[in-house]
Design an enzyme around this catalytic site. Structure first.
Site, PDB file in Angstrom:
ATOM      1  N   CYS A 128       0.857  -1.199   0.000  1.00  0.00           N
ATOM      2  CA  CYS A 128       0.000   0.000   0.000  1.00  0.00           C
ATOM      3  C   CYS A 128       0.894   1.250   0.000  1.00  0.00           C
ATOM      4  O   CYS A 128       1.819   1.351   0.806  1.00  0.00           O
ATOM      5  CB  CYS A 128      -0.924   0.001   1.219  1.00  0.00           C
ATOM      6  SG  CYS A 128      -1.947  -1.479   1.317  1.00  0.00           S
ATOM      7  N   GLU A 172      -0.664  -7.607   6.906  1.00  0.00           N
ATOM      8  CA  GLU A 172      -2.053  -7.857   6.515  1.00  0.00           C
ATOM      9  C   GLU A 172      -2.460  -9.128   7.259  1.00  0.00           C
ATOM     10  O   GLU A 172      -1.980 -10.235   6.958  1.00  0.00           O
ATOM     11  CB  GLU A 172      -2.140  -8.018   4.992  1.00  0.00           C
ATOM     12  CG  GLU A 172      -3.302  -8.822   4.452  1.00  0.00           C
ATOM     13  CD  GLU A 172      -4.678  -8.249   4.794  1.00  0.00           C
ATOM     14  OE1 GLU A 172      -4.802  -7.028   4.991  1.00  0.00           O
ATOM     15  OE2 GLU A 172      -5.634  -9.048   4.880  1.00  0.00           O
ATOM     16  N   LEU A 228     -10.358   0.575   2.553  1.00  0.00           N
ATOM     17  CA  LEU A 228     -10.894   0.846   1.208  1.00  0.00           C
ATOM     18  C   LEU A 228     -10.031   1.870   0.464  1.00  0.00           C
ATOM     19  O   LEU A 228      -9.453   1.558  -0.566  1.00  0.00           O
ATOM     20  CB  LEU A 228     -12.349   1.328   1.317  1.00  0.00           C
ATOM     21  CG  LEU A 228     -13.061   1.533  -0.012  1.00  0.00           C
ATOM     22  CD1 LEU A 228     -13.233   0.215  -0.754  1.00  0.00           C
ATOM     23  CD2 LEU A 228     -14.420   2.208   0.191  1.00  0.00           C
ATOM     24  N   ASN A 304      -1.036   9.995   7.650  1.00  0.00           N
ATOM     25  CA  ASN A 304       0.121  10.284   8.497  1.00  0.00           C
ATOM     26  C   ASN A 304       1.386  10.053   7.670  1.00  0.00           C
ATOM     27  O   ASN A 304       1.709   8.907   7.384  1.00  0.00           O
ATOM     28  CB  ASN A 304       0.144   9.336   9.705  1.00  0.00           C
ATOM     29  CG  ASN A 304      -1.056   9.554  10.595  1.00  0.00           C
ATOM     30  OD1 ASN A 304      -1.305  10.663  11.048  1.00  0.00           O
ATOM     31  ND2 ASN A 304      -1.832   8.502  10.823  1.00  0.00           N
ATOM     32  N   CYS A 347      -1.425   5.366  12.482  1.00  0.00           N
ATOM     33  CA  CYS A 347      -1.811   4.466  11.392  1.00  0.00           C
ATOM     34  C   CYS A 347      -0.904   4.648  10.193  1.00  0.00           C
ATOM     35  O   CYS A 347      -0.693   5.773   9.737  1.00  0.00           O
ATOM     36  CB  CYS A 347      -3.238   4.806  10.956  1.00  0.00           C
ATOM     37  SG  CYS A 347      -4.416   3.649  11.566  1.00  0.00           S
TER      38      CYS A 347
END
Ligand code: SF4
Length: 368
Positions: A128, A172, A228, A304, A347
């Protein structure tokens, strides 16, 4: 459902077992002293202690317990913390037995309640774009006992108090379903930690196989949230490579089939990236994705920035505008208040890229 990676030459880690499993293994493997298994289990999981000598066994029986079983707690490497109005956010870096490090974070939730955010992998292979852990790649899965041991260290070594646990640390969670699902059983075992399912949230980028396996576990009161971050495939694929394999329609399909209890609310996490996924059109696409899914709660998480920022953090006005746009489409929305940003505990900020560099140099990567 014990740890599938257990090395038979080593003592079995008690934190990777349910109480019944320890009782059975003790009966099978110990010539004497197996009758204390339930007490051993309670002490290990509720007090973080493994002291077979404490139950009046003969020295030889206690020695057998130590030969066959162990409670290895990760070493606390460092703790960093940040104060805010809601309380202290603290991040603990923990060294596992091979010296790789995982991180867990204590998050204040107001009214003197806290949540523990735990890791499930060392690094992550999901890539990600907005996440620091992604930069490490996947070094290895954490074993069941290592996942559970984070709670034991947090509670009994660091003295942290928490009511809830979220699988939103490094990794994950459902990419490591083989160890995370047994860990869920251990966490909820009444003989040990006895957490209620409602206090546990599993977060996933949308790992379809993992969500199916989670559904099969039959723990209907667990909370599930998905990450999402975009309601159209082109943008989501750019931000989250997993979307190329599992596009939004496939994710929607598996979520529609997920067995929901009557008061189930699917968490939909949305990392707000200014200039990238924060327009009115993006809000409309999120609403469209969520509409068929039943009850949802959209958690807007202001970005962040990590060590190599994808963009800047959104301003208060940008956050308010996006939340208002989501609400205008009828979506319930909660803003995740940023905690721990100054200590890289917020996060998307967990992980130590240097570890990957060191491991690569020593040729010790898991190759995944
Ligand atoms: S956001 Fe989660 S799934 Fe994505 S790279 Fe980071 S740790 Fe992995």
């Amino acid at each position: 459902m014990s740890d599938p990676d257990h090395d038979k030459a080593k003592p079995t880690e008690i934190a990777g077992l349910c109480g019944e499993e320890l009782t059975r293994l003790a009966r099978e493997q110990l010539a004497q002293g197996s009758g204390i298994a339930r007490d051993v289990y309670k002490d290990a999981l509720r007090r973080g202690r493994f002291e077979p000598e404490a139950y009046g066994l003969r020295a030889s029986a206690a020695a057998q317990w130590r030969e066959r079983f162990a409670l290895t707690l990760p070493r606390v490497v460092r703790v960093v913390s940040e104060e805010s109005e809601t309380g202290t956010t603290a991040k603990a870096v923990l060294a596992l037995s091979d010296d790789l490090e995982c991180e867990c974070v204590l998050l204040p939730m107001g009214r003197e309640r806290s949540t523990l955010c735990v890791s499930s992998q060392i690094g992550c292979k999901m890539g990600c774009q907005f996440c620091e852990t992604a930069r490490m790649g996947l070094l290895r899965h954490m074993h069941t006992a290592e996942i559970v041991a984070q709670l034991l260290v947090a509670r009994h070594v660091l003295g942290w108090e928490f009511r809830n646990v979220v699988f939103m640390g490094m990794g994950e969670a459902l990419d490591n379903a083989q160890h995370v699902l047994p860990a869920l059983r251990v966490l909820t075992d009444q003989l040990g930690l006895g957490m209620s399912q409602e206090r546990i949230t599993v977060c996933s980028v949308g790992n379809v196989d993992g969500i199916l396996q989670l559904a099969q576990l039959g723990m209907k009161r667990l909370n599930l949230s998905i990450s999402l971050n975009a309601g159209n495939d082109a943008l989501r694929s750019a931000l989250m490579p997993v979307n190329r394999k599992t596009p939004l329609a496939a994710l929607q399909e598996v979520l529609l089939a997920y067995p929901q209890r009557s008061n189930f609310v699917l968490g939909v996490n949305y990392c707000l990236l200014p200039g990238q996924n924060d327009s009115a059109e993006h809000a409309r696409e999120v609403a469209e994705f969520c509409r068929p899914l039943g009850r949802v709660m959209v958690n807007v998480i202001p970005y962040n920035p990590g060590s190599v920022p994808l963009t800047r953090a959104p301003t208060e006005d940008e956050i308010d505008a996006f939340i208002a746009a989501l609400r205008a489409h009828g979506l319930p929305v909660r803003r995740r208040v940023t905690k721990g940003r100054s200590v890289m505990a917020a996060c998307g900020q967990l992980g130590n890229v240097q570890l990957r560099v060191q491991k690569k140099a020593s040729g010790a990567l898991a190759g995944r």
